[in-house]
Scaffold this motif. Structure first.
Motif, PDB file in Angstrom:
ATOM      1  N   THR A 182       0.846  -1.186   0.000  1.00 32.85           N
ATOM      2  CA  THR A 182       0.000   0.000   0.000  1.00 32.85           C
ATOM      3  C   THR A 182       0.886   1.242   0.000  1.00 32.85           C
ATOM      4  O   THR A 182       2.109   1.166   0.146  1.00 32.85           O
ATOM      5  CB  THR A 182      -0.889   0.035   1.253  1.00 32.85           C
ATOM      6  OG1 THR A 182      -0.040   0.150   2.417  1.00 32.85           O
ATOM      7  CG2 THR A 182      -1.715  -1.245   1.372  1.00 32.85           C
ATOM      8  N   THR A 183       0.259   2.409  -0.142  1.00 31.85           N
ATOM      9  CA  THR A 183       1.015   3.666  -0.107  1.00 31.85           C
ATOM     10  C   THR A 183       1.701   3.831   1.233  1.00 31.85           C
ATOM     11  O   THR A 183       2.887   4.177   1.304  1.00 31.85           O
ATOM     12  CB  THR A 183       0.073   4.849  -0.370  1.00 31.85           C
ATOM     13  OG1 THR A 183      -0.571   4.675  -1.635  1.00 31.85           O
ATOM     14  CG2 THR A 183       0.852   6.153  -0.368  1.00 31.85           C
ATOM     15  N   HIS A 184       0.957   3.584   2.328  1.00 38.10           N
ATOM     16  CA  HIS A 184       1.558   3.706   3.654  1.00 38.10           C
ATOM     17  C   HIS A 184       2.672   2.675   3.843  1.00 38.10           C
ATOM     18  O   HIS A 184       3.663   2.946   4.521  1.00 38.10           O
ATOM     19  CB  HIS A 184       0.496   3.541   4.751  1.00 38.10           C
ATOM     20  CG  HIS A 184      -0.269   4.793   5.036  1.00 38.10           C
ATOM     21  ND1 HIS A 184       0.250   5.832   5.779  1.00 38.10           N
ATOM     22  CD2 HIS A 184      -1.524   5.181   4.670  1.00 38.10           C
ATOM     23  CE1 HIS A 184      -0.636   6.804   5.862  1.00 38.10           C
ATOM     24  NE2 HIS A 184      -1.728   6.442   5.201  1.00 38.10           N
ATOM     25  N   GLY A 185       2.503   1.507   3.245  1.00 38.77           N
ATOM     26  CA  GLY A 185       3.550   0.492   3.329  1.00 38.77           C
ATOM     27  C   GLY A 185       4.828   0.953   2.642  1.00 38.77           C
ATOM     28  O   GLY A 185       5.929   0.773   3.171  1.00 38.77           O
ATOM     29  N   ARG A 186       4.691   1.571   1.467  1.00 34.57           N
ATOM     30  CA  ARG A 186       5.862   2.073   0.755  1.00 34.57           C
ATOM     31  C   ARG A 186       6.514   3.232   1.504  1.00 34.57           C
ATOM     32  O   ARG A 186       7.744   3.339   1.562  1.00 34.57           O
ATOM     33  CB  ARG A 186       5.464   2.487  -0.667  1.00 34.57           C
ATOM     34  CG  ARG A 186       5.101   1.299  -1.565  1.00 34.57           C
ATOM     35  CD  ARG A 186       4.937   1.739  -3.010  1.00 34.57           C
ATOM     36  NE  ARG A 186       3.734   2.547  -3.194  1.00 34.57           N
ATOM     37  CZ  ARG A 186       2.536   2.046  -3.450  1.00 34.57           C
ATOM     38  NH1 ARG A 186       2.371   0.731  -3.537  1.00 34.57           N
ATOM     39  NH2 ARG A 186       1.493   2.838  -3.616  1.00 34.57           N
TER      40      ARG A 186
END
Length: 298
Positions: A63-67
């Motif tokens: 996800t974006t937060h993961g990246r």
């Protein structure tokens, strides 16, 4: 192969290139650390963060937060490598960095999906708390004080004798100091409670790394109290705060117990105050507790 497996993020050439660059950077710093006589800590402060950073570089975010988490963590680990023993600074600042990066990501998503474009005016307001100490916004209450009170099972005259003997290095008992790897004095010299007596606290280091010392001098003394001024501070902790004044007081609670109070005034060197203020209060309080341990006042 299932459809779910096909949708899994895959390592790309960019992931491998980034991992290679991180490894090359780590090898250079590791070699420099060993040649500078810091092989004892190169594995902990260089090799470990580099391995973790390279592993994260090969872990695609779902996800974006993961990246954002992966990129932020890699940056923090590489900063820890560059700072070597000063990596504790990175550890202390990490929660604030994660908060800022993920908060900004969430804000961008919210503005992108907002039905009212003028919601972007909230951005400057959200940035204000982080401007303190940047030169744009003033510092908030950098002059601080911390106090530690401890009751020991000793009569007042024995407490005075132990204080007069001065501090001696002992193992660190404080959990916050041990967990964060906060520097503590490795060698101590000096004794006495008369005006002009000096206590020196030395921090381990080398000609190429952090170390230094803190020199305190008795400024005034009276019945059951002594005040210190700080003559010189070349220690690694001088990056984070400036010692101003310290005072030791003790009084008999009963024939077998004595209350000891240590008060230290200092100037905070890190901002913002809402984050580093309470954090430094906690760590300095633990440090004063360690000082009492060094004088066998447990």
């Amino acid at each position: 192969m299932s459809e779910q497996d096909d949708q899994r993020p895959r390592r790309t050439t960019a992931n491998w290139v980034l991992a290679g660059l991180i490894t090359a950077f780590g090898l250079l710093v590791f070699t420099a650390a060993v040649r500078a006589g810091r092989a004892d800590s190169a594995l902990l402060f260089v090799a470990l963060p580099v391995v973790l950073a390279a592993a994260l570089a090969l872990t695609p975010g779902r996800t974006t937060h993961g990246r954002v988490f992966v990129i932020t963590t890699i940056c923090l680990l590489l900063a820890a490598v560059a700072l070597h023993e000063g990596a504790v600074c990175v550890v202390l600042a990490a929660p604030l960095v994660y908060l800022a990066s993920h908060g900004t990501t969430a804000l961008i998503h919210a503005l992108r999906n907002a039905s009212r474009p003028y919601a972007i005016i909230a951005v400057p307001l959200l940035l204000l708390p982080g401007l303190e100490g940047s030169g744009i916004a003033p510092r908030v209450d950098p002059e601080q004080s911390v106090e530690v009170v401890r009751v020991v099972a000793l009569p007042a005259d024995q407490v005075a004798e132990r204080l007069t003997a001065g501090p001696h290095p002992v193992p660190v008992r404080s959990t916050p100091l041990r967990m964060l790897g906060v520097p503590t004095p490795g060698h101590v010299s000096g004794d006495g409670l008369a005006v002009g007596d000096r206590w020196a606290f030395g921090y381990h280091g080398s000609a190429h790394g952090p170390g230094g010392h803190l020199l305190a001098e008795v400024e005034s003394a009276g019945p059951e109290r002594v005040a210190f001024r700080f003559v010189e501070d070349t220690s690694i902790t001088a990056r984070w705060f400036t010692w101003r004044h310290a005072e030791l007081r003790w009084r008999a609670v009963d024939p077998g117990h004595t209350e000891i109070t240590v008060t230290v005034d200092y100037r905070r060197g890190l901002d913002p105050s809402w984050y580093f203020g309470p954090l430094q209060q906690l760590l300095l309080g633990a440090g004063l507790g360690h000082l009492l341990d060094m004088m066998a006042l447990r």
